[in-house]
Write an enzyme that holds these catalytic residues in place. Structure first.
Site, PDB file in Angstrom:
ATOM      1  N   GLY A   1       4.020  -4.872   0.491  1.00  0.00           N
ATOM      2  CA  GLY A   1       3.310  -5.676  -0.486  1.00  0.00           C
ATOM      3  C   GLY A   1       1.808  -5.523  -0.422  1.00  0.00           C
ATOM      4  O   GLY A   1       1.275  -4.426  -0.293  1.00  0.00           O
ATOM      5  N   SER A   2       1.107  -6.631  -0.477  1.00  0.00           N
ATOM      6  CA  SER A   2      -0.322  -6.668  -0.753  1.00  0.00           C
ATOM      7  C   SER A   2      -1.188  -6.082   0.350  1.00  0.00           C
ATOM      8  O   SER A   2      -0.933  -6.248   1.540  1.00  0.00           O
ATOM      9  CB  SER A   2      -0.743  -8.122  -0.997  1.00  0.00           C
ATOM     10  N   CYS A   3      -2.284  -5.434  -0.091  1.00  0.00           N
ATOM     11  CA  CYS A   3      -3.320  -4.948   0.825  1.00  0.00           C
ATOM     12  C   CYS A   3      -4.072  -6.102   1.477  1.00  0.00           C
ATOM     13  O   CYS A   3      -4.778  -5.899   2.482  1.00  0.00           O
ATOM     14  CB  CYS A   3      -4.323  -4.075   0.062  1.00  0.00           C
ATOM     15  N   SER A   4      -3.967  -7.309   0.932  1.00  0.00           N
ATOM     16  CA  SER A   4      -4.673  -8.472   1.478  1.00  0.00           C
ATOM     17  C   SER A   4      -4.015  -9.020   2.732  1.00  0.00           C
ATOM     18  O   SER A   4      -4.507  -9.993   3.309  1.00  0.00           O
ATOM     19  CB  SER A   4      -4.752  -9.587   0.427  1.00  0.00           C
TER      20      SER A   4
END
Length: 592
Positions: free
Chosen positions: A65-68
């Site tokens: 999922g997210s790079c964050s």
């Protein structure tokens, strides 16, 4: 009695830790999957849902999922809500980078170890037991100093994380502090990640897209302000991802000062460093979008996948803060999808029954992307059998965003559609051993059920959420057509998130005024994965969205019931149609 064990892997971040083992064989996205303030796993689709990372030794195959996720992990470490160590089955870039940032900027870190697959599977069997980590060693129970002297690490087949990096004269100048403390710290981070990736040199990139402008908590703001105050300036054209608030209107929208002020200050720290306030999670919609073969450094999972797969540009799935370090130096590890051989498909997914069957709405693409992403959790897939559909850019955006939500892979190929996949041979080479998975349209029913996680008996919804990723001008135009001569139901809010540039073009075309007359509200700068109360009202019990990404993350982020539908189905819901009636015709025919 728990079976005692001693395993040995590679310590990508060294250290000692002990705690109970929290283990799963499914990848986890920290952004949208873990609450950075409490440490609870909030991904309601994950086996660890409801469990807490605080004080645990977390063992998962890797992130997704997210790079964050790196930002969320940084917040967890800084507020002492995170795991005491992490163990992965394969190299994990995003979460490891979060630990490296904590160490480089704040002097705080936890051990990060990667095990071979067989050893990782053995570790999974001890979920809930007391485990110790020391360097690359992982063993059961409390440490016994006498026994530890007798343990001899076994040989691992994993690539060592200590490759020699050839530095250019400019790289060395960065390290020597010639260009200031921000550039020096950034180069140290870039080199540490290059070492983890097994790269032997760095490379120039032409542009960057920063995702670290999302406010995950005080630590994310502190990192950006430190780099700015140390004299940081971007060295390549740099766009900014969606931020956590609509910067120009958050006060009028009733957003709490406790979020609005630091989120706005975080955005300002990046613009102070020379980044452009584009504030969009769809930078491929900007005039500055890169071309085929262009070497770039983008973060934001859907943008990375789109850049690699649809535009044919070249970028890794850069974690938050590494994106910043690269923007401040213009230098990136020469590894991952930057290198031709690493863009090859390692899995073939064949849609075998599409010919002669109508797929008559846009819900197909996020469902297909979600299903393909589930099948290829860490592999680059080649999808065969979609050629006849001639998907639009918006269709590919929806496919890619859903794919990137459940897969850690940085790209996909669709034969006859994406630029590097004119034929299967183009992206698989002569490798006849690649695994092939056949799927049928009816197999997408599982994705539909997963994304429609709300109560099946619910009669109506309170919010229609559109624009995750950000709506394009063509999607706004289509929405206007669908809403014409219709009447929105009382008590239903319809909200669209989009970039500032897109909103300006839609306003010039008269589309914004037309849709506002129907009852649509536009929000710029931010996106749905960052939006909470009061924009999502406390009285809203259920949400309908056409975004596979938001249908996945939304239940954990908001606590609401979620339903997925096509764009036309979302308009029907806005006009009072029940969630149970939103199953698309093509899927309903398959399910009979």
């Amino acid at each position: 009695m728990t079976k005692r064990f001693h395993l040995h892997g590679h310590a990508y971040v060294d250290g000692k830790a002990s705690g109970r083992l929290l283990a799963s064989n499914l990848e986890l996205s920290f952004w949208g999957g873990v609450d950075p303030q409490t440490g609870e796993v909030i991904d309601r689709h994950h086996p660890l849902s409801g469990r807490n990372l605080q004080g645990a030794i977390l063992a998962i195959p890797g992130g997704r999922g997210s790079c964050s996720g790196s930002g969320v992990l940084l917040e967890l470490l800084m507020n002492d809500r995170g795991p005491t160590a992490m163990v992965f089955q394969r190299r994990e870039d995003i979460l490891t980078l979060g630990v490296m940032i904590a160490e480089e900027i704040f002097g705080k870190a936890i051990p990060v170890v990667t095990l071979e697959a067989t050893d990782f599977c053995q570790l999974l069997e001890s979920d809930g037991c007391q485990v110790c980590v020391e360097g690359g060693d992982i063993f059961s129970g409390e440490p016994d100093p006498n026994q530890r002297q007798l343990l001899h690490p076994k040989t691992s087949h994993l690539s060592p994380p200590d490759a020699e990096i050839r530095l250019s004269e400019l790289d060395q100048q960065f390290l020597d502090g010639v260009y200031g403390e921000a550039a020096r710290a950034s180069m140290r981070i870039v080199i540490r990640m290059a070492t983890l990736l097994g790269a032997t040199e760095l490379m120039d990139i032409s542009q960057a897209h920063i995702d670290a402008c999302i406010y995950t908590g005080p630590a994310s703001l502190a990192v950006a302000q430190k780099l700015r105050d140390w004299g940081g300036r971007v060295r390549v054209p740099t766009s900014l991802n969606s931020i956590s608030v609509d910067q120009r209107r958050w006060r009028a929208q009733g957003v709490a000062v406790e979020l609005g002020t630091p989120a706005s200050r975080l955005a300002e720290a990046f613009t102070d460093m020379g980044a452009t306030p584009t504030f969009t999670c769809a930078p491929y919609q900007l005039e500055t979008a890169p071309g085929l073969g262009e070497q770039i450094a983008w973060a934001e999972s859907n943008a990375v996948v789109y850049a690699n797969s649809v535009l044919g540009a070249r970028t890794m799935k850069y974690p938050d803060f590494l994106d910043t370090a690269i923007a401040l130096t213009g230098r990136a590890p020469k590894a991952g999808p930057h290198v031709e051989t690493n863009r090859r498909a390692t899995l073939v997914v064949r849609l075998v029954d599409l010919q002669g069957r109508d797929v008559d709405d846009d819900s197909f693409y996020p469902l297909m992307g979600y299903h393909v992403g589930t099948l290829s959790s860490s592999q680059i897939p080649l999808v065969v059998g979609m050629e006849s559909l001639a998907p639009s850019k918006d269709d590919l955006k929806a496919f890619g965003a859903a794919f990137a939500t459940v897969s850690s892979a940085p790209m996909f190929h669709i034969q006859g559609v994406t630029p590097e996949a004119s034929s299967s041979h183009d992206v698989t080479g002569a490798d006849s051993s690649i695994r092939t998975v056949d799927i049928k349209l009816e197999d997408l029913a599982g994705a539909w059920t997963s994304l429609n996680s709300g109560s099946p008996g619910r009669q109506h919804v309170g919010l229609v959420s559109l624009g995750n990723p950000h709506f394009s001008l063509s999607e706004i135009r289509t929405l206007a057509q669908l809403c014409r001569n219709r009447t929105k139901a009382e008590g239903v809010s319809v909200m669209v998130t989009c970039g500032r540039a897109t909103h300006g073009l839609a306003e010039q075309a008269g589309l914004v005024g037309e849709l506002e007359s129907f009852g649509v509200q536009f929000i710029t700068d931010t996106c749905w994965c960052m939006i909470g109360e009061p924009i999502v009202g406390s009285s809203v019990a259920a949400v309908v969205t056409n975004s596979g990404k938001y249908a996945h993350y939304g239940p954990g982020l908001t606590g609401k019931d979620f339903y997925f539908a096509s764009l036309a189905g979302c308009v029907d819901a806005a006009c009072g149609r029940r969630p149970a009636d939103l199953v698309p015709g093509w899927l309903a025919r398959c399910m009979r």
